[in-house]
Design an enzyme around this catalytic site. Structure first.
Site, mmCIF file in Angstrom:
data_model
loop_
_atom_site.group_PDB
_atom_site.id
_atom_site.type_symbol
_atom_site.label_atom_id
_atom_site.label_comp_id
_atom_site.label_asym_id
_atom_site.label_seq_id
_atom_site.Cartn_x
_atom_site.Cartn_y
_atom_site.Cartn_z
ATOM 1 N N GLU A 161 0.948 -0.670 0.025
ATOM 2 C CA GLU A 161 -0.295 -0.641 0.288
ATOM 3 C C GLU A 161 0.915 1.283 0.429
ATOM 4 O O GLU A 161 0.567 1.697 0.954
ATOM 5 C CB GLU A 161 -0.675 1.003 1.330
ATOM 6 C CG GLU A 161 -1.584 -0.876 1.470
ATOM 7 C CD GLU A 161 -2.314 -0.532 2.792
ATOM 8 O OE1 GLU A 161 -2.260 -0.649 3.292
ATOM 9 O OE2 GLU A 161 -3.587 -1.956 2.735
ATOM 10 N N GLU A 276 -6.259 -11.234 -1.774
ATOM 11 C CA GLU A 276 -6.788 -10.712 -0.704
ATOM 12 C C GLU A 276 -8.334 -11.215 -0.343
ATOM 13 O O GLU A 276 -8.803 -10.491 -0.040
ATOM 14 C CB GLU A 276 -6.177 -10.219 0.751
ATOM 15 C CG GLU A 276 -4.883 -9.025 0.488
ATOM 16 C CD GLU A 276 -4.323 -8.608 1.974
ATOM 17 O OE1 GLU A 276 -5.007 -7.688 2.128
ATOM 18 O OE2 GLU A 276 -3.340 -8.079 1.448
HETATM 19 C C1 XIL Z 1 -6.044 -7.357 7.991
HETATM 20 C C2 XIL Z 1 -6.296 -8.509 9.285
HETATM 21 O O1 XIL Z 1 -6.734 -9.445 8.507
HETATM 22 C C3 XIL Z 1 -6.900 -7.882 10.527
HETATM 23 O O2 XIL Z 1 -6.927 -9.367 10.840
HETATM 24 C C4 XIL Z 1 -6.299 -6.956 11.405
HETATM 25 O O3 XIL Z 1 -6.551 -6.435 12.112
HETATM 26 C C5 XIL Z 1 -5.965 -5.700 10.317
HETATM 27 O O4 XIL Z 1 -5.334 -6.742 8.894
HETATM 28 N N1 XIL Z 1 -4.337 -5.325 3.340
HETATM 29 C C6 XIL Z 1 -3.390 -5.899 3.327
HETATM 30 C C7 XIL Z 1 -4.093 -7.347 4.855
HETATM 31 O O5 XIL Z 1 -2.280 -6.139 3.126
HETATM 32 O O6 XIL Z 1 -2.762 -6.927 6.554
HETATM 33 C C8 XIL Z 1 -4.689 -6.398 6.003
HETATM 34 O O7 XIL Z 1 -6.022 -7.494 6.981
HETATM 35 C C9 XIL Z 1 -6.523 -5.977 5.053
HETATM 36 C C10 XIL Z 1 -6.305 -4.847 4.314
#
Ligand code: XIL
Length: 384
Positions: A161, A276
């Site tokens: 990001e 994701e």
């Molecule tokens: C999220 C996790 O799923 C949660 O458990 C945590 O509290 C916050 O982060 N982008 C990403 C991930 O790259 O690492 C994030 O994961 C969601 C957004």
């Protein structure tokens, strides 16, 4: 798809085959097999799962997926909470489980403004963090974490990001409006991304290295991410892939936007990974796009209409949406080599807490009882 005899549960029931249901899980095609000729299908493992607190979830993960990403335990704040203290308990178990189960093992993530402890961004003697200190800190972290799993973690999300929604490099303190903060950039300068990739490559020359981001279909981001990757390649920096997070919803991004971004990123000469994936049942009316984990919505968006279950029409809408999305993934299969879901089952999903706290969402393919949803059948139905 291999199991050509598979009968979706509803048809099995209609045709009186429901008595075979206990055996149905064994008969059912798996995601990894259904898309074996297209791309790997992965999942994120939560720390309690890694630590063995949900054996049924791990069994389901072993059966359905062939790639894993740690949802949290390799983020800086978890693995390196204090300057001289690393916690490798969960990461060690994560990697060992992945090896024992034949998984492609991903590391997530080395350089990010979130889930990084304040000390990492603090300068010496109360001064702002300077370039030399920041570079030394990054190198020590990357050497230690990547080095420990050298040859075992096969791919790393190196930088997460770095680009904001207007296509600019984030800079400045975390949380500063308009939420562009990136203290690594503020301290090191534009080359911090390049430096991080060089450090990761030195720590494990065989590991694949990726850049990862959200809202990746925004035109400004397509332009900026494409330029970032092209510039890195021109400079001879080792980069293997682009991670598209895919925290999406029933009505965003549009299918045209997904198709267009896959076409555009497909021109970069790096493999694309959906890293994701989760599809919220809530439309944009109720929430922002993206995945800015510091963002919290209140008021109107805080409605929680499905706390007692998801109505059938919404279940079907999600199934259709997943089918449409997977059709596009299959269409672009020559460029996509992995599709990873952000979790195994709905009960585990972070979308129950983001962007609206404690709202029940249904973004994955398995329900809270770890049973396949209509969306699972719809996705399997797309497999060729
Ligand atoms: C999220 C996790 O799923 C949660 O458990 C945590 O509290 C916050 O982060 N982008 C990403 C991930 O790259 O690492 C994030 O994961 C969601 C957004």
């Amino acid at each position: 798809m291999t199991a050509s005899t598979y009968v979706p549960p509803v048809l099995a029931w209609i045709s009186g085959l429901a008595i075979a249901m206990p055996g149905a899980a064994a008969e059912r095609p798996t995601l990894k097999d259904a898309f074996r000729d297209d791309f790997r299908v992965g999942t994120a493992l939560a720390t309690p799962q890694i630590l063995g607190e949900e054996p049924e979830s791990l069994a389901l993960a072993a059966r359905e997926f062939n790639a894993i990403t740690p949802e949290n335990c390799l983020k800086w704040a978890l693995v390196h909470p204090e300057p001289d203290k690393y916690d490798f308990e969960a990461p060690d178990q994560y990697v060992a489980w992945g090896e024992a189960n034949g998984m492609f093992i991903v590391g997530h993530t080395l350089v990010w403004h979130n889930q990084t402890p304040a000390w990492a961004f603090a300068g010496v003697d109360g001064k702002p963090l300077d370039r030399e200190t920041a570079l030394a800190r990054l190198k020590s972290h990357i050497d230690t974490v990547v080095g420990r799993y050298r040859g075992r973690i096969k791919g790393w999300d190196v930088v997460n990001e770095a680009i904001d929604d207007e296509g600019k490099l984030r800079t400045g303190p975390v949380g500063s409006w308009p939420r562009r903060g990136e203290p690594w950039h503020a301290a090191i300068g534009d080359d911090y991304i390049e430096q991080a990739f060089r450090m990761a490559h030195a720590a494990d020359p065989d590991a694949e290295l990726y850049y990862n981001d959200f809202n990746e279909w925004y035109p400004a981001k397509i332009e900026a991410i494409s330029k970032l990757i092209t510039d890195l390649k021109v400079k001879g920096v080792h980069i293997d892939g682009l991670g598209l997070q895919g925290h999406w919803g029933v009505d965003y991004p549009t299918l045209e936007e997904i198709d267009h971004m896959l076409t555009e990123y497909g021109k970069l000469g790096v493999k694309l990974k959906i890293t994701e994936l989760d599809v919220s049942v809530f439309p944009t009316l109720d929430q922002p796009t993206g995945a800015d984990i510091t963002r919290r919505e209140r008021g109107r968006a805080a409605r929680n209409p499905y706390r007692d279950g998801l109505p059938d029409d919404k279940q079907q809408e999600l199934a259709q949406r997943y089918a449409d999305i997977f059709k596009l993934f299959v269409k672009h299969r020559d460029k996509i080599d992995r599709v990873t879901f952000w979790g195994i089952h709905d009960g585990q999903s972070w979308r129950n807490g983001w962007p609206v706290g404690r709202r029940v969402d249904y973004p994955l393919l398995f329900d809270r009882q770890r049973q396949p949803k209509p969306a699972f059948d719809a996705v399997i139905g797309v497999a060729r």
